[in-house]
Design an enzyme around this catalytic site. Sequence first.
Site, PDB file in Angstrom:
ATOM      1  N   SER A  38       0.954  -1.305  -0.106  1.00 19.10           N
ATOM      2  CA  SER A  38      -0.094   0.133   0.041  1.00 19.10           C
ATOM      3  C   SER A  38       0.926   1.320  -0.102  1.00 19.10           C
ATOM      4  CB  SER A  38      -0.878  -0.127   1.379  1.00 19.10           C
ATOM      5  OG  SER A  38      -1.429   1.278   1.532  1.00 19.10           O
ATOM      6  N   HIS A  39       0.158   2.263  -0.613  1.00 17.99           N
ATOM      7  CA  HIS A  39       1.013   3.573  -0.576  1.00 17.99           C
ATOM      8  C   HIS A  39       0.990   4.129   1.086  1.00 17.99           C
ATOM      9  CE1 HIS A  39       0.158   3.543  -4.716  1.00 17.99           C
ATOM     10  NE2 HIS A  39       0.765   4.471  -4.992  1.00 17.99           N
ATOM     11  N   SER A  40       0.137   3.636   2.013  1.00 18.01           N
ATOM     12  CA  SER A  40       0.177   4.267   3.236  1.00 18.01           C
ATOM     13  C   SER A  40       0.311   3.081   4.136  1.00 18.01           C
ATOM     14  CB  SER A  40      -1.391   4.768   3.285  1.00 18.01           C
ATOM     15  OG  SER A  40      -1.679   4.914   4.738  1.00 18.01           O
ATOM     16  N   ASP A  69      -2.636  -1.767  -3.429  1.00 21.01           N
ATOM     17  CA  ASP A  69      -3.740  -0.895  -3.368  1.00 21.01           C
ATOM     18  C   ASP A  69      -4.007  -0.063  -4.530  1.00 21.01           C
ATOM     19  OD1 ASP A  69      -2.420   1.952  -1.229  1.00 21.01           O
ATOM     20  OD2 ASP A  69      -1.696   0.669  -3.090  1.00 21.01           O
ATOM     21  N   SER A 110       0.569   2.332  -8.748  1.00 19.02           N
ATOM     22  CA  SER A 110       2.292   2.204  -8.643  1.00 19.02           C
ATOM     23  C   SER A 110       2.666   1.112  -7.566  1.00 19.02           C
ATOM     24  CB  SER A 110       2.839   3.590  -8.349  1.00 19.02           C
ATOM     25  OG  SER A 110       2.204   3.944  -7.077  1.00 19.02           O
TER      26      SER A 110
END
Lengths: 126, 201
Positions: free
Chosen positions: A8-10, A66, A69
């Site tokens: 995930s980006h987060s 997610d 990227s």
Amino acid sequence: MVGLVLVSHSATLAAGLVELITQLAPDVTVRTAAGTEDGRIGTSPDAVEVALRAADGGDGVVVIPDLGSAVLSVRVALEDLDADRYVLVDAPFVEGAVSAAVTAGTGADLAEVVGAAREARDIPKF
Amino acid sequence: MAVDAELARAWATGFAAAVAAHKDELTKLDQAIGDGDHGSNLDRGMQAALAKLAGDTAADVLKGVGRTLISTVGGASGPLYGTVFREAAKALGDAPDDAAFAAALRAGLDGVRRLGGAVEGDKTMVDAWVPALDALDGALGEGLGPAAAKAAAAARAGAEATIPLQARKGRASYLGPRSVGHQDPGATSTALLFEALAAVA
């Protein structure tokens, strides 16, 4: 047992999903590769590789990304690892991870867990 | 012209400077149709790459740039630009001539297309890369310098041509029709890349 990697980006988003999954499938090994190494929103192929190795108990690992990227970071990591037993699945982040974890927790093999994650795309919420 | 480590270093340095100088513009473009981090991400990645430009051959230098971008960028441009440089480096060999260099850049583009799945018209960096390499190949007979200048012009035109396109890849694709009317940030930074090459070739 098949392992699970959430990309995930987060970091907080991924940690929250891990909390959810731990309740539903406590025996499954779940690792995350979330946020950049310096704590920003983003993804890191290096972190994905670390997570894959940590989640790999020998029965394969299903990887749930997610957004876009995250997919790229996973693909870059997988290119260097060259292992068929790591499978990136196009599944919704939450639903795919939950389906995969619950299925993996029953002792299902890699193909079944991959299938469960994929099918999560079509499960309506209501 | 020898495509050697010095040329590769000069190219990478020039690209880093261009990205730093245009960071705000790239960010603004990415705010319009992305998540607003292309400028800062690419700037961060290229600044980190500047510290890792050691190498005896162009391939060594470009491999280092690719690896740094992959590890430090965090957004889509890390894997994408990183793969371009890594695949180009792999294809380069030790003492490439102009034609080998052009072929290596093509290998880089093929790597990006494989990684991201974009085709021309998707409103991505590919829309600047394809015309740039076609122009480069077409003018190689004039020498790398003139060919790179033509590639830069083609990349710039390709970037501008993304304005009316609707995005089919990347964060912008979530915007659908609202992505129309904005220039793609990745195609724009591609123009900067080829302009930097033209400046040193």
